[in-house]
Design a protein around this motif. Structure first.
Motif, short mmCIF file in Angstrom:
data_model
loop_
_atom_site.label_atom_id
_atom_site.label_comp_id
_atom_site.label_asym_id
_atom_site.label_seq_id
_atom_site.Cartn_x
_atom_site.Cartn_y
_atom_site.Cartn_z
N ASP A 112 -1.13 42.72 4.63
CA ASP A 112 -1.32 43.42 5.90
C ASP A 112 -2.33 44.54 5.65
O ASP A 112 -2.18 45.31 4.70
CB ASP A 112 -0.01 44.05 6.39
N TRP A 114 -4.83 47.66 7.59
CA TRP A 114 -5.23 48.44 8.75
C TRP A 114 -6.39 49.35 8.34
O TRP A 114 -6.44 49.85 7.22
CB TRP A 114 -4.09 49.33 9.25
N VAL A 123 -6.83 53.06 15.03
CA VAL A 123 -6.26 52.29 13.93
C VAL A 123 -6.35 50.82 14.30
O VAL A 123 -5.86 50.41 15.34
CB VAL A 123 -4.79 52.68 13.66
N LEU A 253 4.74 60.20 -4.05
CA LEU A 253 4.42 59.53 -2.78
C LEU A 253 5.59 58.63 -2.38
O LEU A 253 6.31 58.11 -3.21
CB LEU A 253 3.15 58.69 -2.96
N ALA A 255 7.14 55.63 0.79
CA ALA A 255 6.71 54.54 1.68
C ALA A 255 6.17 55.07 3.00
O ALA A 255 5.24 54.51 3.57
CB ALA A 255 7.86 53.58 1.91
N ALA A 256 6.74 56.17 3.51
CA ALA A 256 6.28 56.72 4.80
C ALA A 256 4.83 57.19 4.72
O ALA A 256 4.11 57.16 5.72
CB ALA A 256 7.19 57.86 5.24
N ASP A 257 4.41 57.64 3.52
CA ASP A 257 3.01 58.05 3.36
C ASP A 257 2.06 56.86 3.53
O ASP A 257 0.89 57.03 3.83
CB ASP A 257 2.79 58.66 1.97
N SER A 259 2.58 54.39 5.71
CA SER A 259 2.86 53.74 6.98
C SER A 259 1.62 53.78 7.86
O SER A 259 0.77 54.65 7.74
CB SER A 259 4.03 54.41 7.68
N LYS A 260 1.54 52.82 8.77
CA LYS A 260 0.43 52.75 9.73
C LYS A 260 0.37 54.04 10.56
O LYS A 260 -0.70 54.56 10.83
CB LYS A 260 0.66 51.53 10.63
N ALA A 261 1.55 54.55 10.93
CA ALA A 261 1.60 55.75 11.78
C ALA A 261 1.03 56.98 11.08
O ALA A 261 0.55 57.90 11.71
CB ALA A 261 3.03 56.01 12.23
N ASN A 262 1.10 56.99 9.75
CA ASN A 262 0.61 58.15 9.01
C ASN A 262 -0.90 58.10 8.76
O ASN A 262 -1.48 59.07 8.31
CB ASN A 262 1.36 58.26 7.67
N ARG A 264 -3.52 58.33 10.61
CA ARG A 264 -4.35 59.35 11.27
C ARG A 264 -4.17 60.72 10.64
O ARG A 264 -4.96 61.63 10.91
CB ARG A 264 -4.02 59.41 12.77
N ASN A 265 -3.12 60.90 9.84
CA ASN A 265 -2.87 62.20 9.22
C ASN A 265 -3.53 62.33 7.85
O ASN A 265 -3.51 63.40 7.25
CB ASN A 265 -1.36 62.43 9.05
N ILE A 266 -4.05 61.23 7.34
CA ILE A 266 -4.59 61.25 5.98
C ILE A 266 -5.97 61.86 5.97
O ILE A 266 -6.82 61.51 6.78
CB ILE A 266 -4.60 59.82 5.40
N PRO B 18 1.59 64.59 1.67
CA PRO B 18 1.23 63.31 1.09
C PRO B 18 -0.28 63.16 0.92
O PRO B 18 -0.73 62.44 0.06
CB PRO B 18 1.73 62.30 2.11
N ALA B 19 -1.06 63.84 1.74
CA ALA B 19 -2.50 63.63 1.68
C ALA B 19 -3.10 64.46 0.55
O ALA B 19 -2.58 65.49 0.17
CB ALA B 19 -3.13 64.02 3.00
N ARG B 98 -2.54 71.17 13.36
CA ARG B 98 -1.59 70.09 13.15
C ARG B 98 -0.71 70.41 11.96
O ARG B 98 -1.19 70.82 10.90
CB ARG B 98 -2.32 68.78 12.89
N PHE B 152 7.78 59.33 12.79
CA PHE B 152 7.44 58.01 12.29
C PHE B 152 8.23 57.63 11.05
O PHE B 152 8.67 58.48 10.28
CB PHE B 152 5.93 57.89 12.03
N GLY B 153 8.44 56.33 10.93
CA GLY B 153 9.08 55.77 9.74
C GLY B 153 8.11 54.83 9.05
O GLY B 153 6.92 54.86 9.33
N ASP B 154 8.65 53.97 8.18
CA ASP B 154 7.77 53.07 7.43
C ASP B 154 7.00 52.12 8.33
O ASP B 154 5.87 51.76 8.04
CB ASP B 154 8.60 52.24 6.43
N ALA B 157 6.69 54.23 15.04
CA ALA B 157 6.30 55.59 15.39
C ALA B 157 6.61 55.85 16.86
O ALA B 157 6.51 54.95 17.69
CB ALA B 157 4.82 55.82 15.13
#
Lengths: 267, 395
Positions: A112, A114, A123, A253, A255-257, A259-262, A264-266, B18-19, B98, B152-154, B157
């Motif tokens: 998978d 993205w 995304v 790190l 699994a949530a880091d 995630s697709k939802a995260n 945009r935060n990276i 995390p970033a 943010r 959000f989770g794994d 969201a």
């Protein structure tokens, strides 16, 4: 446990979990080749998570070069059914800056993937069946950097040979999966640490297409990482060099880091 | 939410980020554009000028702290078009703070949000207003003031939005190229609070195997106006609407199947709009690193045709192709065509892009609209075909 972006890791031959020590048997070349691949993998598991910066240098036939800078984060997913996760963040060239590629590797299926496009804040789920396409204009294809599990190849042990000033096991592997760009890949592992030192990629017509050399191995705990990877394409005359900064393992790190939802935060 | 507030107030220690955050960060792109209109304009009062030059600047500065858990970002956009084509404007695409927690994030300020999966049209994408002066196709967006809480989770969201500060569309002035021949007056708003209405949006998204799904709801001022005839001109009327949206993508190898659907009330009778189609990828074209993608989408929009200027997506077919060479300059070619089923209205757009060195990018765009019997936006702009060359330098 399937590893992802193995070349970017500095390790190339995939495999499953631990195996008996390699026996000196020349009779079953296939079994022997498989054992070497598995041992190389066993020595490279248990790293949990990792971060590294790298510079990708693209060189054309005339010697013109382009540089790309990336940062990578990786998460090891233990167990034979879990695929590893990775994030690649582009820092340069400036028009690609902030682009992020997220990969969830899958065992026995397409990964998978993205892509986060910062200018649109979009995304996009992208197709990951791309095996022979160039990874961001480099001589590495997606197939090279997203190596599949050991079961996707047949192996043949070709004997011992001197390489990179050491003695190496020479192992050939042939893809069993569809859409591969290669008929065979021949790898050299040093006998002391099972580190890949060189790989020869043969195209579908059996001609030598690309040569990868791995050098400047550095030890992190019990893990070895090559600092320089050089992929030379003999057909096009182009070369891609990957230069790695220091690796960091076990950085916390989760699994949530990944995630697709995260995405945009990276940064 | 309570935990979010507590963290903001400093009652809880910030969680580890995390970033891999760097502290200060600046980047930007300067662009110089030459546009050539291939036809003499159709409408009286339109300038007969064919060549236009313009300049753009898009910058982004950010500061991260707490190991990247907190970030402030400002991203201005400027377009300066000295030849009187009415495109000069400025906007804040981003200006936010943010905070990123463990499994949640809070954004306060101006930001851009994209929802959707399709290529030719994104009916579910409703948070940001279109920057019509940049692209009549809606691919560029204005910054939107917002308070956004994300959980959000794994693989899922939820995002909740409070959206004050409505941004109306800006249209090019009458007489300019790519402008409506009928003067467009100042906007009017239905609903008691007028432009000051605070809008709300909620979105749930999840990924499972080959599926990526989003469910969304929006209550507030429509981003798309109804253009109402008033005197000799048109008045954009922004209604209070309620919209529910669904977007889904099924990724099967090199096939991507896409669907977006909405139902909207409050803008005339309730109506539905759907965009659905596929993208098929071919890799390693010509034995090299080239990739080809073929796209096809259908667009349906059931809104009342009071004045069909509002949309030209009522019953359309979109066909497109994208070819990436995979070379050192990342050369790509794109072409897309939109065909209306009920008229002979067509929109064709071709694009090419190549990088020179590390910092320079050259972009070519050609946009061609044609219609002889249509009664839509395409018919009004049928003499506004243009070719454009943009040289960009990023830093």
């Amino acid at each position: 446990m399937k590893r992802i972006l193995l070349v970017l890791f500095g390790f190339v031959i995939p495999g499953l979990v631990a195996v008996a020590p390699v026996r000196a048997s020349a009779q079953d070349a296939a079994a022997r080749g498989l054992e070497i691949a598995r041992e190389a993998d066993r020595r490279d598991s248990g790293w949990k998570d990792a971060r590294v910066s790298l510079t990708m240098i693209l060189q054309d036939r005339k010697g013109n070069t382009r540089e790309r800078k990336l940062r990578m984060m990786m998460l090891e997913v233990p167990g034979e059914t879990g695929g590893d996760k990775s994030i690649a963040i582009f820092d340069s060239p400036p028009d690609l800056k902030g682009t992020v590629l997220l990969t969830h590797a899958k065992v026995g299926a397409d990964d998978d993937q993205w892509l986060f496009l910062p200018s649109l804040k979009r995304v996009k789920r992208i197709s990951s069946s791309n095996k022979t396409g160039a990874f961001f204009g480099s001589e590495f294809t997606y197939e090279d950097i997203a190596a599949p599990e050991v079961g996707k190849f047949t192996y043949r042990y070709l004997g011992k040979e001197p390489c990179a000033g050491q003695t190496c096991y020479k192992v050939e592997r042939k893809p069993k999966y569809r859409n591969s760009g290669y008929s065979a890949i021949v790898s050299w592992f040093d006998t002391a640490q099972y580190r890949p030192q060189r790989m020869d990629y043969y195209d579908r017509k059996g001609r030598l297409l690309k040569v990868l050399t791995l050098s400047g191995y550095r030890k992190y705990g019990r893990l070895w990482r090559a600092q320089v990877l050089t992929m030379k394409n003999l057909k096009t005359g182009r070369t891609t060099i990957l230069k790695y900064g220091p690796w960091k393992f076990g950085t916390g790190l989760s699994a949530a880091d990944f995630s697709k939802a995260n995405l945009r935060n990276i940064r | 939410m309570r935990r979010a507030l507590a963290t903001i107030l400093g009652l809880l220690p910030a969680v580890s980020a995390p970033a891999l955050a760097q502290e200060w960060d600046f980047s930007g792109t300067l662009g110089a554009e030459a546009r050539y209109f291939t036809q003499v304009p159709e409408w009286p009062g339109q300038t007969s000028r064919r060549f236009y030059g313009s300049f753009s600047f898009e910058g982004r500065g950010s500061f991260g702290w707490n190991g990247g858990a907190d970030e402030i970002a400002v991203a201005p956009f400027l377009r300066w078009s000295p030849n009187g084509d009415g495109r000069s404007h400025a906007d804040l695409r981003e200006a936010y703070w943010r905070h990123l927690g463990e499994g949640w994030s809070l954004t306060v300020g101006v930001d851009k949000v994209f929802w959707g999966v399709a290529e030719s049209r994104n009916p579910v994408d409703i948070v940001n207003q279109d920057d019509v002066l940049e692209d009549i196709g809606g691919s560029e967006k204005l910054g939107q003031p917002m308070l956004r809480l994300g959980l959000f989770g794994d693989s899922w969201a939820v995002d909740a939005f409070v959206l004050p500060g409505f941004r109306p569309r800006e249209y090019p002035t009458v007489g300019a190229r790519l402008a409506s021949p009928i003067p467009i007056g100042p906007p009017v708003y239905t609903g008691p609070n007028g432009r000051g209405n605070v809008d709300f949006a909620l979105r749930f998204s999840a990924s499972a195997g080959s599926w990526d799904i989003g469910l969304s709801a929006f209550a507030g001022t429509s981003r798309e106006p109804v253009l109402v005839p008033a005197g000799a001109g048109l008045v954009p009327r922004y209604d209070r609407i309620t919209q529910f949206g669904l977007d889904a993508q099924y990724t099967a190898g090199d096939w991507l199947w896409k669907l977006e659907a909405i139902t909207r009330s409050g803008q005339g009778p309730r109506f539905e709009a759907v965009t659905a189609g596929f993208e098929k990828n071919f890799y390693g074209i010509g034995g090299g690193g080239g990739d080809l993608a073929l796209l096809a989408e259908i667009n349906y929009d059931g809104r009342e045709k009071v004045l069909s200027l509002a949309t030209y997506f009522d019953k359309d077919l979109f066909l497109g192709a994208r070819y990436s060479l995979g070379d050192i300059g990342s050369t790509t070619f794109q072409a897309g065509a939109l065909f209306d089923r009920d008229s002979d209205s067509r929109v064709l757009k071709v694009e090419a892009q190549r990088r020179f060195g590390e910092e320079w990018v050259l972009e070519f765009t050609g946009q061609f609209l044609s219609s002889t019997n249509g009664n839509d936006l395409v018919a009004l702009l049928r003499k506004e075909d243009y070719l454009s060359l943009v040289l960009k330098r990023s830093f």
